[in-house]
Design a protein around this motif. Structure first.
Motif, PDB file in Angstrom:
ATOM      1  N   GLN A  86     -44.229  19.038  48.663  1.00  0.00           N
ATOM      2  CA  GLN A  86     -42.824  18.669  48.763  1.00  0.00           C
ATOM      3  C   GLN A  86     -42.395  18.971  50.192  1.00  0.00           C
ATOM      4  O   GLN A  86     -42.358  20.121  50.604  1.00  0.00           O
ATOM      5  CB  GLN A  86     -41.968  19.443  47.776  1.00  0.00           C
ATOM      6  N   ALA A  87     -42.116  17.931  50.954  1.00  0.00           N
ATOM      7  CA  ALA A  87     -41.823  18.078  52.373  1.00  0.00           C
ATOM      8  C   ALA A  87     -40.318  18.133  52.611  1.00  0.00           C
ATOM      9  O   ALA A  87     -39.506  17.945  51.706  1.00  0.00           O
ATOM     10  CB  ALA A  87     -42.437  16.915  53.147  1.00  0.00           C
ATOM     11  N   PRO A  96     -34.725  23.675  45.504  1.00  0.00           N
ATOM     12  CA  PRO A  96     -35.738  24.693  45.813  1.00  0.00           C
ATOM     13  C   PRO A  96     -36.873  24.753  44.798  1.00  0.00           C
ATOM     14  O   PRO A  96     -38.009  25.082  45.139  1.00  0.00           O
ATOM     15  CB  PRO A  96     -34.934  25.999  45.830  1.00  0.00           C
ATOM     16  N   ASP A  97     -36.573  24.435  43.536  1.00  0.00           N
ATOM     17  CA  ASP A  97     -37.596  24.520  42.497  1.00  0.00           C
ATOM     18  C   ASP A  97     -38.767  23.586  42.757  1.00  0.00           C
ATOM     19  O   ASP A  97     -39.919  23.898  42.426  1.00  0.00           O
ATOM     20  CB  ASP A  97     -36.977  24.213  41.128  1.00  0.00           C
ATOM     21  N   LEU A  98     -38.499  22.431  43.375  1.00  0.00           N
ATOM     22  CA  LEU A  98     -39.562  21.469  43.645  1.00  0.00           C
ATOM     23  C   LEU A  98     -40.579  22.017  44.639  1.00  0.00           C
ATOM     24  O   LEU A  98     -41.773  21.694  44.570  1.00  0.00           O
ATOM     25  CB  LEU A  98     -38.976  20.156  44.165  1.00  0.00           C
ATOM     26  N   TYR A  99     -40.128  22.854  45.563  1.00  0.00           N
ATOM     27  CA  TYR A  99     -41.021  23.413  46.578  1.00  0.00           C
ATOM     28  C   TYR A  99     -41.949  24.459  45.970  1.00  0.00           C
ATOM     29  O   TYR A  99     -43.118  24.556  46.346  1.00  0.00           O
ATOM     30  CB  TYR A  99     -40.199  24.011  47.724  1.00  0.00           C
ATOM     31  N   ILE A 100     -41.418  25.225  45.010  1.00  0.00           N
ATOM     32  CA  ILE A 100     -42.257  26.225  44.355  1.00  0.00           C
ATOM     33  C   ILE A 100     -43.305  25.544  43.486  1.00  0.00           C
ATOM     34  O   ILE A 100     -44.494  25.885  43.527  1.00  0.00           O
ATOM     35  CB  ILE A 100     -41.400  27.189  43.509  1.00  0.00           C
ATOM     36  N   SER A 101     -42.900  24.563  42.700  1.00  0.00           N
ATOM     37  CA  SER A 101     -43.840  23.914  41.786  1.00  0.00           C
ATOM     38  C   SER A 101     -44.885  23.096  42.535  1.00  0.00           C
ATOM     39  O   SER A 101     -46.089  23.225  42.280  1.00  0.00           O
ATOM     40  CB  SER A 101     -43.086  23.037  40.771  1.00  0.00           C
ATOM     41  N   ALA A 102     -44.461  22.267  43.481  1.00  0.00           N
ATOM     42  CA  ALA A 102     -45.411  21.394  44.186  1.00  0.00           C
ATOM     43  C   ALA A 102     -46.273  22.168  45.173  1.00  0.00           C
ATOM     44  O   ALA A 102     -47.500  22.039  45.173  1.00  0.00           O
ATOM     45  CB  ALA A 102     -44.651  20.279  44.906  1.00  0.00           C
ATOM     46  N   ASN A 103     -45.636  22.976  46.007  1.00  0.00           N
ATOM     47  CA  ASN A 103     -46.367  23.597  47.105  1.00  0.00           C
ATOM     48  C   ASN A 103     -47.133  24.847  46.690  1.00  0.00           C
ATOM     49  O   ASN A 103     -48.261  25.057  47.126  1.00  0.00           O
ATOM     50  CB  ASN A 103     -45.414  23.929  48.252  1.00  0.00           C
ATOM     51  N   VAL A 104     -46.524  25.685  45.867  1.00  0.00           N
ATOM     52  CA  VAL A 104     -47.176  26.937  45.485  1.00  0.00           C
ATOM     53  C   VAL A 104     -48.068  26.741  44.255  1.00  0.00           C
ATOM     54  O   VAL A 104     -49.273  26.993  44.306  1.00  0.00           O
ATOM     55  CB  VAL A 104     -46.140  28.055  45.245  1.00  0.00           C
ATOM     56  N   VAL A 105     -47.484  26.255  43.164  1.00  0.00           N
ATOM     57  CA  VAL A 105     -48.265  26.070  41.938  1.00  0.00           C
ATOM     58  C   VAL A 105     -49.338  24.999  42.144  1.00  0.00           C
ATOM     59  O   VAL A 105     -50.502  25.170  41.749  1.00  0.00           O
ATOM     60  CB  VAL A 105     -47.351  25.706  40.756  1.00  0.00           C
ATOM     61  N   GLY A 106     -48.960  23.883  42.773  1.00  0.00           N
ATOM     62  CA  GLY A 106     -49.924  22.813  43.015  1.00  0.00           C
ATOM     63  C   GLY A 106     -51.093  23.271  43.863  1.00  0.00           C
ATOM     64  O   GLY A 106     -52.258  22.958  43.574  1.00  0.00           O
ATOM     65  N   THR A 107     -50.814  24.030  44.926  1.00  0.00           N
ATOM     66  CA  THR A 107     -51.879  24.531  45.783  1.00  0.00           C
ATOM     67  C   THR A 107     -52.755  25.537  45.041  1.00  0.00           C
ATOM     68  O   THR A 107     -53.982  25.553  45.197  1.00  0.00           O
ATOM     69  CB  THR A 107     -51.300  25.166  47.053  1.00  0.00           C
ATOM     70  N   PHE A 147     -41.558  35.434  59.182  1.00  0.00           N
ATOM     71  CA  PHE A 147     -40.104  35.290  59.067  1.00  0.00           C
ATOM     72  C   PHE A 147     -39.697  33.815  59.028  1.00  0.00           C
ATOM     73  O   PHE A 147     -39.022  33.311  59.929  1.00  0.00           O
ATOM     74  CB  PHE A 147     -39.419  36.007  60.232  1.00  0.00           C
ATOM     75  N   PRO A 148     -40.084  33.087  57.967  1.00  0.00           N
ATOM     76  CA  PRO A 148     -39.693  31.681  57.851  1.00  0.00           C
ATOM     77  C   PRO A 148     -38.186  31.548  57.676  1.00  0.00           C
ATOM     78  O   PRO A 148     -37.537  32.412  57.088  1.00  0.00           O
ATOM     79  CB  PRO A 148     -40.443  31.210  56.600  1.00  0.00           C
ATOM     80  N   VAL A 149     -37.645  30.448  58.189  1.00  0.00           N
ATOM     81  CA  VAL A 149     -36.194  30.236  58.098  1.00  0.00           C
ATOM     82  C   VAL A 149     -35.838  29.100  57.143  1.00  0.00           C
ATOM     83  O   VAL A 149     -34.688  28.680  57.071  1.00  0.00           O
ATOM     84  CB  VAL A 149     -35.584  29.973  59.498  1.00  0.00           C
ATOM     85  N   SER A 150     -36.811  28.590  56.406  1.00  0.00           N
ATOM     86  CA  SER A 150     -36.558  27.579  55.376  1.00  0.00           C
ATOM     87  C   SER A 150     -37.500  27.846  54.212  1.00  0.00           C
ATOM     88  O   SER A 150     -38.565  28.455  54.378  1.00  0.00           O
ATOM     89  CB  SER A 150     -36.792  26.160  55.915  1.00  0.00           C
ATOM     90  N   LEU A 151     -37.116  27.383  53.030  1.00  0.00           N
ATOM     91  CA  LEU A 151     -37.980  27.557  51.869  1.00  0.00           C
ATOM     92  C   LEU A 151     -39.253  26.739  52.027  1.00  0.00           C
ATOM     93  O   LEU A 151     -40.336  27.164  51.603  1.00  0.00           O
ATOM     94  CB  LEU A 151     -37.250  27.155  50.591  1.00  0.00           C
ATOM     95  N   TYR A 152     -39.158  25.574  52.631  1.00  0.00           N
ATOM     96  CA  TYR A 152     -40.347  24.767  52.903  1.00  0.00           C
ATOM     97  C   TYR A 152     -41.371  25.579  53.686  1.00  0.00           C
ATOM     98  O   TYR A 152     -42.545  25.658  53.314  1.00  0.00           O
ATOM     99  CB  TYR A 152     -39.950  23.507  53.675  1.00  0.00           C
ATOM    100  N   ALA A 153     -40.917  26.213  54.770  1.00  0.00           N
ATOM    101  CA  ALA A 153     -41.814  27.026  55.582  1.00  0.00           C
ATOM    102  C   ALA A 153     -42.364  28.202  54.791  1.00  0.00           C
ATOM    103  O   ALA A 153     -43.549  28.555  54.912  1.00  0.00           O
ATOM    104  CB  ALA A 153     -41.084  27.526  56.826  1.00  0.00           C
ATOM    105  N   ALA A 154     -41.525  28.814  53.962  1.00  0.00           N
ATOM    106  CA  ALA A 154     -41.964  29.963  53.168  1.00  0.00           C
ATOM    107  C   ALA A 154     -43.075  29.564  52.196  1.00  0.00           C
ATOM    108  O   ALA A 154     -44.049  30.306  52.005  1.00  0.00           O
ATOM    109  CB  ALA A 154     -40.788  30.560  52.407  1.00  0.00           C
ATOM    110  N   THR A 155     -42.940  28.392  51.576  1.00  0.00           N
ATOM    111  CA  THR A 155     -43.978  27.964  50.641  1.00  0.00           C
ATOM    112  C   THR A 155     -45.266  27.600  51.372  1.00  0.00           C
ATOM    113  O   THR A 155     -46.364  27.828  50.862  1.00  0.00           O
ATOM    114  CB  THR A 155     -43.512  26.780  49.781  1.00  0.00           C
ATOM    115  N   LYS A 156     -45.147  27.051  52.567  1.00  0.00           N
ATOM    116  CA  LYS A 156     -46.353  26.738  53.344  1.00  0.00           C
ATOM    117  C   LYS A 156     -47.040  28.023  53.817  1.00  0.00           C
ATOM    118  O   LYS A 156     -48.276  28.108  53.850  1.00  0.00           O
ATOM    119  CB  LYS A 156     -46.000  25.841  54.526  1.00  0.00           C
ATOM    120  N   LYS A 157     -46.262  29.013  54.177  1.00  0.00           N
ATOM    121  CA  LYS A 157     -46.829  30.319  54.518  1.00  0.00           C
ATOM    122  C   LYS A 157     -47.547  30.902  53.300  1.00  0.00           C
ATOM    123  O   LYS A 157     -48.635  31.495  53.418  1.00  0.00           O
ATOM    124  CB  LYS A 157     -45.710  31.252  54.972  1.00  0.00           C
ATOM    125  N   ALA A 158     -46.966  30.728  52.117  1.00  0.00           N
ATOM    126  CA  ALA A 158     -47.606  31.201  50.891  1.00  0.00           C
ATOM    127  C   ALA A 158     -48.940  30.496  50.664  1.00  0.00           C
ATOM    128  O   ALA A 158     -49.921  31.116  50.242  1.00  0.00           O
ATOM    129  CB  ALA A 158     -46.681  30.987  49.693  1.00  0.00           C
TER     130      ALA A 158
END
Length: 336
Positions: A86-87, A96-107, A147-158
Protein backbone atom coordinates in the motif's frame (compact mmCIF):
# COMPACT_ATOMS: atom_id res chain seq x y z
CA UNK A 1 15.37 -18.06 -14.32
CA UNK A 2 12.06 -18.17 -12.48
CA UNK A 3 11.01 -14.88 -10.86
CA UNK A 4 8.08 -14.22 -8.54
CA UNK A 5 7.11 -10.55 -8.75
CA UNK A 6 4.51 -9.32 -6.26
CA UNK A 7 2.68 -6.22 -7.43
CA UNK A 8 3.37 -7.17 -11.06
CA UNK A 9 0.48 -5.07 -12.38
CA UNK A 10 1.68 -2.00 -10.47
CA UNK A 11 3.84 0.76 -11.92
CA UNK A 12 7.29 -0.58 -11.02
CA UNK A 13 6.19 -4.23 -11.11
CA UNK A 14 4.96 -3.84 -14.68
CA UNK A 15 8.24 -2.36 -15.91
CA UNK A 16 10.33 -4.97 -14.09
CA UNK A 17 8.19 -7.87 -15.31
CA UNK A 18 8.20 -6.63 -18.91
CA UNK A 19 11.99 -6.40 -18.79
CA UNK A 20 12.27 -9.93 -17.34
CA UNK A 21 9.95 -11.36 -19.99
CA UNK A 22 11.93 -9.55 -22.68
CA UNK A 23 15.00 -11.40 -21.41
CA UNK A 24 13.05 -14.70 -21.62
CA UNK A 25 12.77 -15.38 -17.90
CA UNK A 26 9.67 -17.08 -16.48
CA UNK A 27 7.60 -14.79 -14.26
CA UNK A 28 4.81 -15.46 -11.81
CA UNK A 29 2.97 -12.21 -11.22
CA UNK A 30 0.98 -11.85 -8.00
CA UNK A 31 -1.25 -8.79 -7.56
CA UNK A 32 -4.41 -7.94 -5.65
CA UNK A 33 -5.60 -5.31 -8.17
CA UNK A 34 -6.70 -3.05 -5.30
CA UNK A 35 -8.74 0.11 -6.10
CA UNK A 36 -6.21 2.54 -4.56
CA UNK A 37 -6.21 4.11 -8.03
CA UNK A 38 -7.94 3.36 -11.33
CA UNK A 39 -7.91 -0.42 -11.71
CA UNK A 40 -8.21 -0.10 -15.49
CA UNK A 41 -4.63 1.18 -15.59
CA UNK A 42 -3.47 -1.94 -13.75
CA UNK A 43 -5.53 -4.11 -16.07
CA UNK A 44 -4.01 -2.43 -19.12
CA UNK A 45 -0.50 -3.08 -17.81
CA UNK A 46 -1.34 -6.69 -16.98
CA UNK A 47 -2.88 -7.29 -20.41
CA UNK A 48 0.45 -6.38 -22.02
CA UNK A 49 2.30 -8.81 -19.73
CA UNK A 50 -0.21 -11.59 -20.45
CA UNK A 51 0.80 -11.50 -24.11
CA UNK A 52 3.93 -13.43 -23.11
CA UNK A 53 3.78 -17.21 -22.79
CA UNK A 54 6.34 -16.97 -19.99
CA UNK A 55 3.98 -14.99 -17.75
CA UNK A 56 1.57 -16.55 -15.30
CA UNK A 57 -0.69 -14.29 -13.23
CA UNK A 58 -2.43 -14.85 -9.91
CA UNK A 59 -4.91 -12.23 -8.72
CA UNK A 60 -4.95 -12.37 -4.93
CA UNK A 61 -3.99 -10.37 -1.87
CA UNK A 62 -0.78 -11.11 0.02
CA UNK A 63 -2.92 -11.20 3.15
CA UNK A 64 -4.51 -14.37 1.69
CA UNK A 65 -1.83 -16.71 2.99
CA UNK A 66 -3.36 -19.84 1.46
CA UNK A 67 -3.43 -18.31 -2.04
CA UNK A 68 0.13 -17.02 -1.70
CA UNK A 69 1.45 -20.34 -0.36
CA UNK A 70 -0.23 -22.28 -3.17
CA UNK A 71 1.15 -19.98 -5.88
CA UNK A 72 4.63 -19.89 -4.37
CA UNK A 73 4.85 -23.64 -3.79
CA UNK A 74 3.63 -24.56 -7.27
CA UNK A 75 5.98 -22.13 -9.05
CA UNK A 76 9.09 -22.58 -6.86
CA UNK A 77 10.73 -19.23 -7.75
CA UNK A 78 14.49 -18.84 -7.81
CA UNK A 79 14.31 -15.07 -7.26
CA UNK A 80 11.53 -13.18 -5.46
CA UNK A 81 11.02 -9.44 -5.97
CA UNK A 82 8.49 -8.09 -3.48
CA UNK A 83 6.99 -4.86 -4.80
CA UNK A 84 3.36 -5.17 -3.69
CA UNK A 85 2.48 -2.62 -1.03
CA UNK A 86 0.00 0.00 0.00
CA UNK A 87 1.83 3.07 -1.27
CA UNK A 88 1.47 6.78 -0.68
CA UNK A 89 2.34 8.97 2.27
CA UNK A 90 -0.85 11.02 2.50
CA UNK A 91 -3.28 8.13 1.98
CA UNK A 92 -2.06 6.67 5.28
CA UNK A 93 -3.59 9.57 7.18
CA UNK A 94 -7.06 8.36 6.22
CA UNK A 95 -6.60 4.60 5.77
CA UNK A 96 -3.92 3.45 8.24
CA UNK A 97 -5.34 -0.07 8.50
CA UNK A 98 -4.53 -0.77 4.85
CA UNK A 99 -0.83 -0.13 5.46
CA UNK A 100 -0.68 -2.59 8.35
CA UNK A 101 -2.52 -5.35 6.50
CA UNK A 102 -0.82 -4.98 3.10
CA UNK A 103 2.68 -3.96 4.08
CA UNK A 104 3.22 -5.73 7.41
CA UNK A 105 0.94 -8.77 7.29
CA UNK A 106 1.44 -9.27 3.55
CA UNK A 107 5.22 -9.11 3.87
CA UNK A 108 5.15 -11.50 6.83
CA UNK A 109 3.23 -14.05 4.73
CA UNK A 110 5.78 -13.74 1.95
CA UNK A 111 8.67 -14.19 4.40
CA UNK A 112 7.01 -17.35 5.70
CA UNK A 113 6.69 -18.68 2.15
CA UNK A 114 10.36 -17.89 1.52
CA UNK A 115 11.31 -19.67 4.75
CA UNK A 116 9.48 -22.83 3.65
CA UNK A 117 10.91 -22.78 0.10
CA UNK A 118 14.01 -20.64 0.07
CA UNK A 119 14.77 -18.66 -3.07
CA UNK A 120 18.26 -17.94 -4.32
CA UNK A 121 17.64 -14.27 -3.53
CA UNK A 122 14.77 -12.33 -1.95
CA UNK A 123 14.55 -8.65 -2.88
CA UNK A 124 12.13 -6.37 -1.02
CA UNK A 125 11.11 -2.87 -2.04
CA UNK A 126 11.65 -0.27 0.64
CA UNK A 127 11.66 3.49 0.33
CA UNK A 128 13.66 6.64 0.95
CA UNK A 129 10.85 7.59 3.34
CA UNK A 130 12.50 5.38 6.00
CA UNK A 131 15.13 8.11 6.43
CA UNK A 132 12.39 10.29 7.95
CA UNK A 133 13.28 13.90 8.70
CA UNK A 134 17.02 13.24 8.51
CA UNK A 135 18.69 16.49 7.47
CA UNK A 136 22.06 14.99 6.61
CA UNK A 137 22.03 14.50 2.84
CA UNK A 138 22.62 12.61 0.71
CA UNK A 139 20.93 9.73 2.55
CA UNK A 140 23.30 6.81 3.13
CA UNK A 141 22.36 3.27 4.14
CA UNK A 142 24.30 3.49 7.42
CA UNK A 143 22.14 6.40 8.64
CA UNK A 144 19.62 5.68 11.39
CA UNK A 145 16.09 5.00 10.20
CA UNK A 146 14.40 4.92 13.58
CA UNK A 147 12.23 8.02 13.27
CA UNK A 148 9.74 7.70 10.37
CA UNK A 149 7.38 10.62 9.88
CA UNK A 150 4.60 8.72 8.08
CA UNK A 151 2.85 5.41 8.64
CA UNK A 152 3.90 4.32 5.16
CA UNK A 153 7.55 4.78 6.13
CA UNK A 154 6.98 3.05 9.47
CA UNK A 155 5.54 -0.04 7.78
CA UNK A 156 8.40 -0.14 5.28
CA UNK A 157 10.88 0.10 8.15
CA UNK A 158 9.02 -2.81 9.76
CA UNK A 159 9.41 -4.81 6.54
CA UNK A 160 13.16 -4.19 6.59
CA UNK A 161 13.42 -5.26 10.23
CA UNK A 162 11.33 -8.40 9.73
CA UNK A 163 13.30 -9.41 6.65
CA UNK A 164 16.58 -8.96 8.53
CA UNK A 165 15.40 -11.30 11.29
CA UNK A 166 14.36 -13.92 8.73
CA UNK A 167 17.67 -13.56 6.89
CA UNK A 168 19.49 -14.08 10.18
CA UNK A 169 17.36 -16.94 11.50
CA UNK A 170 16.73 -18.85 8.28
CA UNK A 171 19.71 -17.77 6.14
CA UNK A 172 17.59 -16.29 3.36
CA UNK A 173 19.79 -14.04 1.17
CA UNK A 174 17.87 -10.75 1.22
CA UNK A 175 18.26 -7.28 -0.26
CA UNK A 176 16.00 -4.38 0.68
CA UNK A 177 16.28 -1.69 -1.97
CA UNK A 178 15.28 1.87 -1.11
CA UNK A 179 14.02 3.86 -4.06
CA UNK A 180 13.66 7.59 -4.46
CA UNK A 181 10.61 9.22 -6.15
CA UNK A 182 10.29 6.99 -9.23
CA UNK A 183 8.71 8.36 -12.41
CA UNK A 184 8.08 7.10 -15.93
CA UNK A 185 5.45 5.86 -18.38
CA UNK A 186 2.54 3.85 -16.96
CA UNK A 187 3.05 5.69 -13.65
CA UNK A 188 0.61 5.96 -10.75
CA UNK A 189 -2.05 8.70 -10.99
CA UNK A 190 -1.44 9.73 -7.36
CA UNK A 191 2.19 10.71 -8.01
CA UNK A 192 3.20 14.31 -8.63
CA UNK A 193 4.29 13.95 -12.25
CA UNK A 194 1.07 12.25 -13.34
CA UNK A 195 -1.12 14.66 -11.37
CA UNK A 196 0.69 17.76 -12.62
CA UNK A 197 0.65 16.69 -16.27
CA UNK A 198 -3.01 15.70 -16.10
CA UNK A 199 -4.14 18.94 -14.45
CA UNK A 200 -2.03 21.25 -16.61
CA UNK A 201 -3.29 19.52 -19.77
CA UNK A 202 -6.88 20.15 -18.61
CA UNK A 203 -6.16 23.76 -17.69
CA UNK A 204 -6.77 23.17 -13.98
CA UNK A 205 -4.57 24.50 -11.13
CA UNK A 206 -1.91 22.39 -9.42
CA UNK A 207 -1.12 22.43 -5.69
CA UNK A 208 2.48 23.16 -4.73
CA UNK A 209 3.18 21.95 -1.18
CA UNK A 210 5.91 23.30 1.05
CA UNK A 211 5.55 26.65 -0.76
CA UNK A 212 7.79 25.15 -3.48
CA UNK A 213 10.76 24.57 -1.13
CA UNK A 214 10.75 20.77 -1.43
CA UNK A 215 13.52 19.07 -3.40
CA UNK A 216 13.46 15.58 -4.85
CA UNK A 217 16.07 13.47 -6.63
CA UNK A 218 13.74 11.61 -8.98
CA UNK A 219 14.64 8.20 -10.45
CA UNK A 220 13.57 7.07 -13.92
CA UNK A 221 11.73 3.75 -13.69
CA UNK A 222 14.01 2.14 -16.28
CA UNK A 223 17.02 3.04 -14.12
CA UNK A 224 15.33 1.54 -11.06
CA UNK A 225 14.64 -1.71 -12.93
CA UNK A 226 18.27 -1.85 -14.05
CA UNK A 227 19.38 -1.40 -10.44
CA UNK A 228 17.03 -4.14 -9.20
CA UNK A 229 18.24 -6.64 -11.77
CA UNK A 230 21.89 -5.91 -11.08
CA UNK A 231 21.30 -6.33 -7.36
CA UNK A 232 19.46 -9.60 -8.03
CA UNK A 233 22.70 -10.99 -9.44
CA UNK A 234 24.75 -9.71 -6.48
CA UNK A 235 23.54 -12.15 -3.83
CA UNK A 236 24.53 -11.24 -0.24
CA UNK A 237 26.57 -13.79 1.69
CA UNK A 238 26.24 -14.86 5.31
CA UNK A 239 29.03 -13.62 7.58
CA UNK A 240 30.22 -11.00 5.10
CA UNK A 241 29.57 -7.49 6.50
CA UNK A 242 28.29 -4.86 4.13
CA UNK A 243 30.92 -2.16 3.81
CA UNK A 244 29.40 1.19 2.88
CA UNK A 245 32.01 3.02 0.76
CA UNK A 246 31.04 6.55 1.71
CA UNK A 247 33.25 7.30 4.68
CA UNK A 248 30.47 6.71 7.20
CA UNK A 249 29.97 3.78 9.57
CA UNK A 250 29.50 0.41 7.87
CA UNK A 251 26.35 -1.63 8.41
CA UNK A 252 26.88 -3.96 11.35
CA UNK A 253 24.79 -6.92 10.14
CA UNK A 254 26.57 -10.17 9.28
CA UNK A 255 23.35 -11.91 8.19
CA UNK A 256 22.95 -12.45 4.41
CA UNK A 257 21.02 -9.18 4.30
CA UNK A 258 21.55 -5.61 3.17
CA UNK A 259 19.72 -2.36 2.43
CA UNK A 260 20.75 -0.51 -0.73
CA UNK A 261 19.71 2.85 -2.14
CA UNK A 262 18.72 2.88 -5.81
CA UNK A 263 19.02 6.50 -6.82
CA UNK A 264 21.42 9.07 -8.13
CA UNK A 265 21.69 12.61 -9.35
CA UNK A 266 21.19 15.97 -7.71
CA UNK A 267 17.82 16.82 -6.13
CA UNK A 268 15.60 19.11 -8.19
CA UNK A 269 13.59 21.94 -6.60
CA UNK A 270 9.84 21.40 -6.96
CA UNK A 271 9.34 24.62 -8.93
CA UNK A 272 12.08 23.61 -11.38
CA UNK A 273 10.33 20.26 -11.76
CA UNK A 274 7.09 22.08 -12.63
CA UNK A 275 8.91 24.31 -15.11
CA UNK A 276 10.25 21.21 -16.85
CA UNK A 277 6.72 19.83 -17.16
CA UNK A 278 5.47 23.14 -18.53
CA UNK A 279 8.22 23.15 -21.17
CA UNK A 280 7.43 19.66 -22.43
CA UNK A 281 3.68 20.26 -22.40
CA UNK A 282 4.01 23.67 -24.00
CA UNK A 283 1.58 25.03 -21.39
CA UNK A 284 1.84 27.16 -18.24
CA UNK A 285 0.57 25.87 -14.91
CA UNK A 286 -1.76 27.69 -12.56
CA UNK A 287 -0.07 27.26 -9.17
CA UNK A 288 -1.66 27.17 -5.72
CA UNK A 289 1.06 27.50 -3.08
CA UNK A 290 0.39 25.52 0.12
CA UNK A 291 2.32 24.64 3.31
CA UNK A 292 3.93 21.25 3.92
CA UNK A 293 1.59 18.32 4.44
CA UNK A 294 1.86 15.94 7.36
CA UNK A 295 4.26 13.09 6.64
CA UNK A 296 6.22 14.90 3.93
CA UNK A 297 9.93 15.69 4.15
CA UNK A 298 11.70 18.67 2.59
CA UNK A 299 14.40 16.81 0.69
CA UNK A 300 15.23 13.29 -0.47
CA UNK A 301 18.59 12.57 -2.01
CA UNK A 302 20.38 9.21 -2.40
CA UNK A 303 24.01 8.38 -1.79
CA UNK A 304 24.56 5.75 -4.54
CA UNK A 305 28.03 4.62 -3.39
CA UNK A 306 26.95 1.18 -2.15
CA UNK A 307 24.90 0.45 -5.27
CA UNK A 308 27.88 1.39 -7.41
CA UNK A 309 30.26 -0.74 -5.33
CA UNK A 310 27.98 -3.79 -5.60
CA UNK A 311 26.89 -3.45 -9.23
CA UNK A 312 29.04 -0.84 -10.97
CA UNK A 313 25.86 1.08 -11.75
CA UNK A 314 24.40 4.47 -10.84
CA UNK A 315 21.12 5.82 -12.32
CA UNK A 316 21.84 8.71 -14.67
CA UNK A 317 18.64 9.54 -16.57
CA UNK A 318 17.92 13.26 -16.09
CA UNK A 319 14.63 14.74 -14.95
CA UNK A 320 14.31 16.38 -18.37
CA UNK A 321 14.46 12.99 -20.11
CA UNK A 322 12.11 11.44 -17.55
CA UNK A 323 9.46 14.14 -17.97
CA UNK A 324 9.71 14.05 -21.77
CA UNK A 325 9.23 10.26 -21.80
CA UNK A 326 6.23 10.48 -19.47
CA UNK A 327 4.49 13.27 -21.40
CA UNK A 328 4.82 11.33 -24.66
CA UNK A 329 3.32 8.22 -23.04
CA UNK A 330 0.56 10.17 -21.24
CA UNK A 331 -0.72 11.79 -24.43
CA UNK A 332 -0.64 8.51 -26.32
CA UNK A 333 -2.40 6.65 -23.47
CA UNK A 334 -5.16 9.25 -23.29
CA UNK A 335 -5.77 8.88 -27.03
CA UNK A 336 -6.37 5.13 -26.74
Amino acid sequence: MKFLVTGSAGFIGFHLTRRLLGERHEVLGFDGMTPYYDVSLKQARNAILCESQNYRFVEAMLEDKAALDEAYESFQPEVVVHLAAQAGVRYGLEHPDLYISANVVGTFNLLEAARAHQPRHLLIASTSSVYGGNEEVPFAEAERTDFPVSLYAATKKACEAMSHSYAHLWKIPTTCFRFFTVYGSWGRPDMALYKFVDLIERGEPIEIYGMGRMRRAATFVGDLVEGILRLADAVPEEGKPVAVPNGRDSLSTVAPWRAVNIGGGEPVPLLEFVETIERHLGKDAQKIMLPMQKGDVVETYADPALLQALTGYVPKTTIDETVREFVEWFREYRRT
